[in-house]
Design a protein around this motif. Structure first.
Motif, PDB file in Angstrom:
ATOM      1  N   ILE A   1       0.839  -1.209   0.000  1.00  0.00           N
ATOM      2  CA  ILE A   1       0.000   0.000   0.000  1.00  0.00           C
ATOM      3  C   ILE A   1       0.866   1.248   0.000  1.00  0.00           C
ATOM      4  O   ILE A   1       0.627   2.203  -0.753  1.00  0.00           O
ATOM      5  CB  ILE A   1      -0.936  -0.009   1.222  1.00  0.00           C
ATOM      6  CG1 ILE A   1      -1.955  -1.150   1.090  1.00  0.00           C
ATOM      7  CG2 ILE A   1      -1.665   1.324   1.361  1.00  0.00           C
ATOM      8  CD1 ILE A   1      -2.809  -1.343   2.316  1.00  0.00           C
TER       9      ILE A   1
ATOM     10  N   PHE B   1       0.688   4.024  -3.024  1.00  0.00           N
ATOM     11  CA  PHE B   1      -0.431   4.584  -2.261  1.00  0.00           C
ATOM     12  C   PHE B   1      -1.475   5.247  -3.152  1.00  0.00           C
ATOM     13  O   PHE B   1      -2.668   4.986  -3.013  1.00  0.00           O
ATOM     14  CB  PHE B   1       0.067   5.599  -1.227  1.00  0.00           C
ATOM     15  CG  PHE B   1      -1.041   6.113  -0.351  1.00  0.00           C
ATOM     16  CD1 PHE B   1      -1.508   5.341   0.687  1.00  0.00           C
ATOM     17  CD2 PHE B   1      -1.627   7.346  -0.586  1.00  0.00           C
ATOM     18  CE1 PHE B   1      -2.542   5.795   1.491  1.00  0.00           C
ATOM     19  CE2 PHE B   1      -2.660   7.804   0.205  1.00  0.00           C
ATOM     20  CZ  PHE B   1      -3.110   7.017   1.249  1.00  0.00           C
ATOM     21  N   SER B   2      -1.066   6.114  -4.061  1.00  0.00           N
ATOM     22  CA  SER B   2      -2.049   6.844  -4.861  1.00  0.00           C
ATOM     23  C   SER B   2      -2.872   5.887  -5.724  1.00  0.00           C
ATOM     24  O   SER B   2      -4.085   6.060  -5.886  1.00  0.00           O
ATOM     25  CB  SER B   2      -1.353   7.877  -5.752  1.00  0.00           C
ATOM     26  OG  SER B   2      -0.445   7.247  -6.621  1.00  0.00           O
TER      27      SER B   2
ATOM     28  N   TYR C   1      -5.113   3.858  -3.395  1.00  0.00           N
ATOM     29  CA  TYR C   1      -6.192   4.720  -2.878  1.00  0.00           C
ATOM     30  C   TYR C   1      -7.359   4.728  -3.860  1.00  0.00           C
ATOM     31  O   TYR C   1      -8.519   4.517  -3.473  1.00  0.00           O
ATOM     32  CB  TYR C   1      -5.674   6.143  -2.671  1.00  0.00           C
ATOM     33  CG  TYR C   1      -6.743   7.128  -2.278  1.00  0.00           C
ATOM     34  CD1 TYR C   1      -7.122   7.268  -0.948  1.00  0.00           C
ATOM     35  CD2 TYR C   1      -7.386   7.908  -3.232  1.00  0.00           C
ATOM     36  CE1 TYR C   1      -8.120   8.158  -0.586  1.00  0.00           C
ATOM     37  CE2 TYR C   1      -8.389   8.790  -2.880  1.00  0.00           C
ATOM     38  CZ  TYR C   1      -8.732   8.921  -1.553  1.00  0.00           C
ATOM     39  OH  TYR C   1      -9.721   9.811  -1.204  1.00  0.00           O
ATOM     40  N   ASP C   2      -7.064   4.963  -5.139  1.00  0.00           N
ATOM     41  CA  ASP C   2      -8.123   4.954  -6.150  1.00  0.00           C
ATOM     42  C   ASP C   2      -8.762   3.571  -6.255  1.00  0.00           C
ATOM     43  O   ASP C   2      -9.977   3.432  -6.412  1.00  0.00           O
ATOM     44  CB  ASP C   2      -7.562   5.370  -7.516  1.00  0.00           C
ATOM     45  CG  ASP C   2      -7.096   6.813  -7.529  1.00  0.00           C
ATOM     46  OD1 ASP C   2      -7.600   7.608  -6.709  1.00  0.00           O
ATOM     47  OD2 ASP C   2      -6.215   7.142  -8.339  1.00  0.00           O
TER      48      ASP C   2
ATOM     49  N   THR D   1      -9.031   1.143  -3.932  1.00  0.00           N
ATOM     50  CA  THR D   1      -9.901   0.804  -2.801  1.00  0.00           C
ATOM     51  C   THR D   1     -11.200   1.593  -2.854  1.00  0.00           C
ATOM     52  O   THR D   1     -12.262   1.075  -2.498  1.00  0.00           O
ATOM     53  CB  THR D   1      -9.191   1.064  -1.464  1.00  0.00           C
ATOM     54  OG1 THR D   1      -8.723   2.429  -1.426  1.00  0.00           O
ATOM     55  CG2 THR D   1      -8.014   0.133  -1.275  1.00  0.00           C
ATOM     56  N   GLU D   2     -11.148   2.854  -3.295  1.00  0.00           N
ATOM     57  CA  GLU D   2     -12.369   3.648  -3.399  1.00  0.00           C
ATOM     58  C   GLU D   2     -13.341   3.001  -4.391  1.00  0.00           C
ATOM     59  O   GLU D   2     -14.546   2.928  -4.150  1.00  0.00           O
ATOM     60  CB  GLU D   2     -12.038   5.075  -3.857  1.00  0.00           C
ATOM     61  CG  GLU D   2     -11.320   5.919  -2.811  1.00  0.00           C
ATOM     62  CD  GLU D   2     -12.218   6.255  -1.639  1.00  0.00           C
ATOM     63  OE1 GLU D   2     -13.411   6.533  -1.855  1.00  0.00           O
ATOM     64  OE2 GLU D   2     -11.718   6.195  -0.491  1.00  0.00           O
TER      65      GLU D   2
ATOM     66  N   MET E   1      -1.456   6.129   6.831  1.00  0.00           N
ATOM     67  CA  MET E   1      -2.270   5.681   5.710  1.00  0.00           C
ATOM     68  C   MET E   1      -3.732   5.525   6.098  1.00  0.00           C
ATOM     69  O   MET E   1      -4.624   5.721   5.283  1.00  0.00           O
ATOM     70  CB  MET E   1      -1.719   4.362   5.160  1.00  0.00           C
ATOM     71  CG  MET E   1      -0.408   4.522   4.410  1.00  0.00           C
ATOM     72  SD  MET E   1       0.102   3.009   3.588  1.00  0.00           S
ATOM     73  CE  MET E   1       0.515   1.979   4.980  1.00  0.00           C
TER      74      MET E   1
ATOM     75  N   ASP F   1      -6.313   8.329   5.368  1.00  0.00           N
ATOM     76  CA  ASP F   1      -6.695   8.632   3.988  1.00  0.00           C
ATOM     77  C   ASP F   1      -7.311   7.443   3.266  1.00  0.00           C
ATOM     78  O   ASP F   1      -8.061   7.619   2.302  1.00  0.00           O
ATOM     79  CB  ASP F   1      -5.464   9.093   3.183  1.00  0.00           C
ATOM     80  CG  ASP F   1      -4.901  10.406   3.692  1.00  0.00           C
ATOM     81  OD1 ASP F   1      -5.709  11.290   4.008  1.00  0.00           O
ATOM     82  OD2 ASP F   1      -3.675  10.530   3.782  1.00  0.00           O
ATOM     83  N   LEU F   2      -6.998   6.223   3.709  1.00  0.00           N
ATOM     84  CA  LEU F   2      -7.361   5.037   2.953  1.00  0.00           C
ATOM     85  C   LEU F   2      -8.630   4.400   3.509  1.00  0.00           C
ATOM     86  O   LEU F   2      -8.826   4.330   4.721  1.00  0.00           O
ATOM     87  CB  LEU F   2      -6.204   4.029   3.011  1.00  0.00           C
ATOM     88  CG  LEU F   2      -6.087   3.048   1.850  1.00  0.00           C
ATOM     89  CD1 LEU F   2      -5.893   3.792   0.540  1.00  0.00           C
ATOM     90  CD2 LEU F   2      -4.907   2.107   2.081  1.00  0.00           C
ATOM     91  N   ALA F   3      -9.500   3.947   2.597  1.00  0.00           N
ATOM     92  CA  ALA F   3     -10.738   3.270   2.997  1.00  0.00           C
ATOM     93  C   ALA F   3     -10.426   1.796   3.245  1.00  0.00           C
ATOM     94  O   ALA F   3     -10.299   1.008   2.312  1.00  0.00           O
ATOM     95  CB  ALA F   3     -11.788   3.409   1.898  1.00  0.00           C
TER      96      ALA F   3
END
Length: 742
Positions: free
Chosen positions: A618, A622-623, A626-627, A629-630, A653, A656-658
Motif C-alpha cells: 500500500i 499509495f495513490s 487509494y483509487d 480501494t475507493e 495511511m 486517507d485510505l478506505a
C-alpha cells in the motif's frame, strides 16, 4: 517532532472551532436578516395589493351597480306595460336601445341580438360577457375588438330580469383609456406596476411602465421566459384555488417581489402587483452589504484555512518522503530512494557503462552484540559517509538494510573498490578490523529489473564470504548456473500453472469467545502430480521477481470463488474469505475490471470476498491503491491491510485510505521488554479500530497466552496455529459447513 505536534494540535483545534462558530454566526445572521427583509416585503406588498384591489374593485363595481340600477328601471318599465309576449319584449328592448341617449349603453335580448351605435342589430350571443350575464353573473369582459370601429374596448354586462326571469342583458362599453384610468395610481414612486390577468394568464390591463413592455399577451408565458417555471406552477395552483399568493422573480435583470390576488367581485380577474426588491424594503441594501461583508470574511477565512492545510499536507508529504527516502541510521539514501534514482538514470538512455556494487561487513552481528547497537549504527554512518565522499559525480549509494550497502558506479575497478575499503577501515575509533565482501554486476540490459541486478551482485558477494584476502568478485558466467536453475524453476512454475498444480489452502479466522468461524484466508500451495507439497517459500520469491505471482493470485482467487459458489449452491451459510494480492497487480489498469468480471462469472456476492494488501504494498503504491480501494468498495468488496504495525506508515495511511479490516502483525503478541507498554499500545489499536469502524484480526495466534492477551485487550477475532493450521479445501469444507471450530 513531538513538541511540534503538541504545538500543532491546539492550533488545528482552534481553527476548526473558529470556523464552526463563524459559520454558525453567519447562518444565523443571514437567516435573521433575510427573514426581516422577507417580512417587510410581504407585509408592505400585501398591504399595497389589498389597497389597489379595493380601489379598482370599487370603481368597477360602481359602474356595474349603475348598470344594475338601469336594469331595475327597465324591469319596472316592463311591469308597468304588462308585457308578456316574447316578441313584445324584444321590441321593447330594441326601442329602448334606439332611444338611449348614451351611445355606450345597449341592450340584448336572450338570443343575443343587440343594438349598438347607430342601432345596427348585431349578434353577441357568442360573446363571453353575454353568456355570463345571461347566466346571472355580472361581469366586465376582457379586452376585445369593437365590431363597429375596430378599437379595443371592454364591455360591462349585467342580467336583465322580468318576472324573476332573465330576459336579456344590458351592456356598457368602456374604452381602453377609461379602463387604464383605473391604474393611474403611483406605486412606490412610480417604480411599481400592476397587471390584471384572467385565470389562463392572459393580460387584460396593465400600467404604463418599462417593465410592462410585454414579450407576449400572456403573463404566465412572460414569467416562464424569465426563467421562473416554479413560480408559474405555484401561481397557477393558487389561481385555480382562488387564493392569493406571493413570488420572487427577475425582470430585465432586476429582482422583484410580486403579489397576486383575485378580484372577487369581477368574474375571473386577478390583480398582480410587482415592485423591485430594493424599493419595497428599506433593509434591502443593508442586507446586501452585510451579506457581501460576511462572504468576503468567509472566503478569507477559508483561504487561510486551505493554505494552512495545504502547507500542512506538504509538510506531511515531506515527512513521509523523509521516512521513505532518508535512512534513519545513516541519514543518507534508503534503498527505495536508490531504486528511484537509478531508474531515472537508466531511463535517460545514456551510453555510459554502469556497475552495481553490493557489499556488506563480515560478521557485523558480532560488533552489535559486543559493542552495542549504538556503536554499530555509528560505524554504519561512518561507512556511508566514506562511500558518499568517495563516489564520483553521477554515482549514488544507499544502505539496503542492516550492514548491506549498494552503489551504482561508473568505475568499478577492483583497485578502486579496495581503496574504498581501506579508507573505511581507518575511520573507526574503536580500532576495529572491518572485513568486507563485495559483488559487482555489470549492467548490460537497462530494462532488466533493478532488484535482480542488486541480487546478482549480492549472489556474487556471498560466494567469497569468509575467503581471506578476497573482497571483490564480479558476477560472471559461473553465476549463470544459479540463474539457469531459477529459470528452470520458472519454467516449472509456468508448467505447474498450465497443469493446474496450484491449490488453495484455507486458514480459519475464529471468534475466540464463541469458537465460531467468522472467515478464512486463502493461501496458495504447489501440489505436484506426485502429490508432493511444495511450500510457498520455495517458489513465491521467484514468482514475485518474475511477475508470475499475479497469475498465482488469480488462480487462488478463482478457486476461492468456485468454492464459495459450490457452498452457496449447497445452502451453506458462508462467511467471507480473504485473498492476497501482490503489489504487481496495480501496475495493470485491467486488474479491477478483471476481478469484477470474474466475480460476476461465478455469481458470488461481493460481501463474501475480502482483498488483502500488505502495508508495504500500500505504501509503495499509495495513490494507485487509494483509487483502487475507493472503486472496489463501491461494489461491496472489502479491503484488508495485512501486517498492520510492521512498518512505519500504518497510522498515516489509515487517515486517507478506505480500509475495512486490519490484520494485526504477530509482533504485537510477542513478549516485550515492557509488556505493560505493549498492552497499552495493543488496547489503543483495538480502540482506534473500533472508533474507525474497522474490523480487527490478530495473526500468528499460537498459544493460550496469546488468546488471553487478546481477551484482555478487547480483540475477538484470531487467526493462527492455536486454532487451526492452513488446511486443504476438502477438510476446510467440513469446517465451513459446520460453521464452528471449537
Amino acid at each position: 517532532m513531538n513538541f511540534e505536534k503538541i504545538l500543532q494540535k491546539p492550533f488545528l483545534i482552534a481553527v476548526f472551532v473558529f470556523n464552526i462558530i463563524l459559520f454558525g454566526v453567519i447562518v444565523f445572521l443571514l437567516g435573521y436578516v433575510q427573514n426581516l427583509l422577507d417580512n417587510d416585503s410581504r407585509n408592505n406588498l400585501e398591504e399595497i395589493v389589498s389597497q389597489n384591489k379595493n380601489v379598482i374593485t370599487s370603481k368597477l363595481l360602481l359602474d356595474l351597480n349603475r348598470l344594475d340600477i338601469i336594469s331595475s328601471k327597465i324591469s319596472d318599465g316592463l311591469k308597468n306595460k304588462n308585457i308578456t309576449q316574447e316578441a313584445e319584449l324584444n321590441k321593447f328592448l330594441e326601442d329602448y336601445s334606439k332611444n338611449s341617449i348614451d351611445d355606450s349603453l345597449f341592450l340584448a335580448n336572450k338570443d343575443g341580438i343587440a343594438y349598438v351605435e347607430k342601432r345596427i342589430p348585431i349578434d353577441i350571443s357568442g360573446r363571453r360577457y353575454f353568456k355570463l350575464a345571461i347566466d346571472g353573473i355580472s361581469n366586465i369582459s376582457e379586452r376585445t375588438i369593437s365590431r363597429i370601429n375596430g378599437e379595443y374596448i371592454f364591455v360591462g354586462s349585467v342580467p336583465l330580469y322580468y318576472d324573476n326571469k332573465i330576459i336579456g342583458t344590458i351592456q356598457k362599453i368602456y374604452t381602453e383609456k377609461q379602463m387604464n384610468e383605473l391604474f393611474a395610481a403611483s406605486l412606490f414612486s412610480s417604480k411599481g406596476y400592476m397587471y390584471v390577468i384572467n385565470s389562463e394568464g392572459y393580460i387584460i390591463l396593465h400600467t404604463k411602465h418599462i417593465n410592462c413592455a410585454l414579450k407576449s399577451d400572456n403573463y404566465f408565458r412572460d414569467v416562464y421566459e424569465y426563467g421562473n417555471a416554479e413560480a408559474v406552477r405555484k401561481m397557477k395552483e393558487d389561481i385555480k384555488a382562488n387564493k392569493s399568493g406571493f413570488m420572487e422573480n427577475v425582470v430585465n435583470g432586476e429582482k422583484t417581489f410580486s403579489a397576486y390576488t383575485p378580484i372577487e367581485q369581477v368574474h375571473d380577474w386577478y390583480l398582480v402587483t410587482s415592485v423591485p426588491t430594493d424599493v419595497i424594503a428599506e433593509n434591502g441594501n443593508v442586507v446586501m452589504k452585510i451579506f457581501y461583508m460576511v462572504m468576503v470574511a468567509l472566503v478569507l477565512i477559508f483561504l487561510v484555512s486551505i493554505c494552512y492545510f495545504a502547507w500542512n499536507k506538504r509538510r506531511q508529504k515531506r515527512t513521509l518522503e523523509k521516512i521513505a527516502f532518508v535512512d534513519n541510521v545513516t541519514g543518507g539514501n534508503t534503498y527505495n530512494k536508490f531504486l528511484v534514482d537509478v531508474q531515472e538514470l537508466l531511463n535517460k538512455g545514456t551510453d555510459k557503462q554502469f556497475y552495481v556494487l553490493n557489499f556488506d561487513v563480515d560478521n557485523f552481528k558480532y560488533i552489535n552484540n559486543f559493542y552495542g547497537f549504538a556503536c554499530g549504527d555509528k560505524i554504519l554512518r561512518q561507512i556511508y559517509n566514506s562511500v558518499n565522499s568517495w563516489m564520483q559525480p553521477g554515482e549514488t549509494a544507499a544502505r539496503i538494510s542492516g550492514d548491506q550497502f549498494v552503489c551504482l558506479l561508473l568505475d568499478a575497478d577492483e583497485k578502486r573498490i579496495e581503496s574504498l575499503f581501506s579508507s573505511i577501515r581507518g575511520i573507526t575509533e574503536e580500532n576495529l578490523m572491518l572485513h568486507f565482501s563485495a559483488g559487482v554486476y555489470i549492467i548490460k540490459d537497462y530494462s532488466e529489473n533493478l532488484n535482480l541486478m542488486v541480487d546478482k551482485a549480492s549472489v556474487a558477494a556471498q560466494t567469497i564470504k569468509g575467503v581471506l584476502n578476497q573482497h571483490v568478485v564480479y558476477y560472471s558466467k559461473q553465476f549463470d548456473d544459479q540463474t539457469a536453475r531459477n529459470e528452470e524453476l520458472k519454467r516449472d512454475l509456468k508448467l505447474a500453472i498450465k497443469n493446474d498444480e496450484f491449490v488453495a489452502f484455507y486458514q480459519p479466522k475464529v471468534d475466540i469467545n464463541s469458537g465460531k468461524l467468522v472467515g478464512a484466508e486463502a493461501l496458495i500451495r504447489w501440489q505436484t502430480k506426485d502429490n508432493r507439497l511444495i511450500p510457498p517459500g520455495d517458489f513465491i520469491p521467484l514468482s514475485e521477481k518474475t511477475g508470475l505471482v499475479t497469475d498465482l493470485d488469480m488462480i487462488v482467487f478463482e478457486k476461492v470463488l468456485a468454492f464459495l459458489r459450490r457452498s452457496l449452491d449447497e445452502g451453506i451459510e458462508c462467511v467471507p474469505i480473504s485473498v492476497n494480492f501482490s503489489r504487481l497487480h496495480f501496475a495493470n489498469e485491467s486488474f479491477l475490471p478483471t476481478l469484477l468480471q470474474t466475480m460476476e462469472r461465478y455469481q458470488v456476492p461481493a460481501h463474501l470476498i475480502e482483498l488483502e494488501l500488505t502495508e508495504s504494498a500500500i505504501f509503495d503504491n499509495f495513490s494507485i491503491i487509494y483509487d483502487f480501494t475507493e472503486k472496489v468498495r463501491e461494489y461491496g468488496v472489502a479491503v484488508a491491510m495485512d501486517d498492520f504495525g510492521s512498518g512505519y506508515s500504518s497510522l498515516n495511511m489509515l487517515k486517507d485510505l478506505a480500509i475495512d479490516t486490519l490484520k494485526i502483525d504477530r509482533a504485537f503478541l510477542e513478549e516485550a521488554a515492557d509488556n505493560e507498554k505493549r498492552n497499552i499500545i495493543f488496547v489503543s489499536v483495538v480502540e482506534m479500530a473500533r472508533k474507525l469502524n474497522i474490523s480487527l484480526v490478530v495473526e500468528g495466534v499460537e498459544t493460550g497466552e496469546n488468546v488471553s492477551l487478546m481477551r484482555e485487550c478487547g480483540c475477538n477475532i484470531a487467526q493462527g496455529y492455536y486454532f487451526a493450521r492452513p488446511m486443504e479445501e476438502s477438510k476446510f469444507a467440513e469446517l465451513f459447513r459446520e460453521g464452528k471450530l471449537c
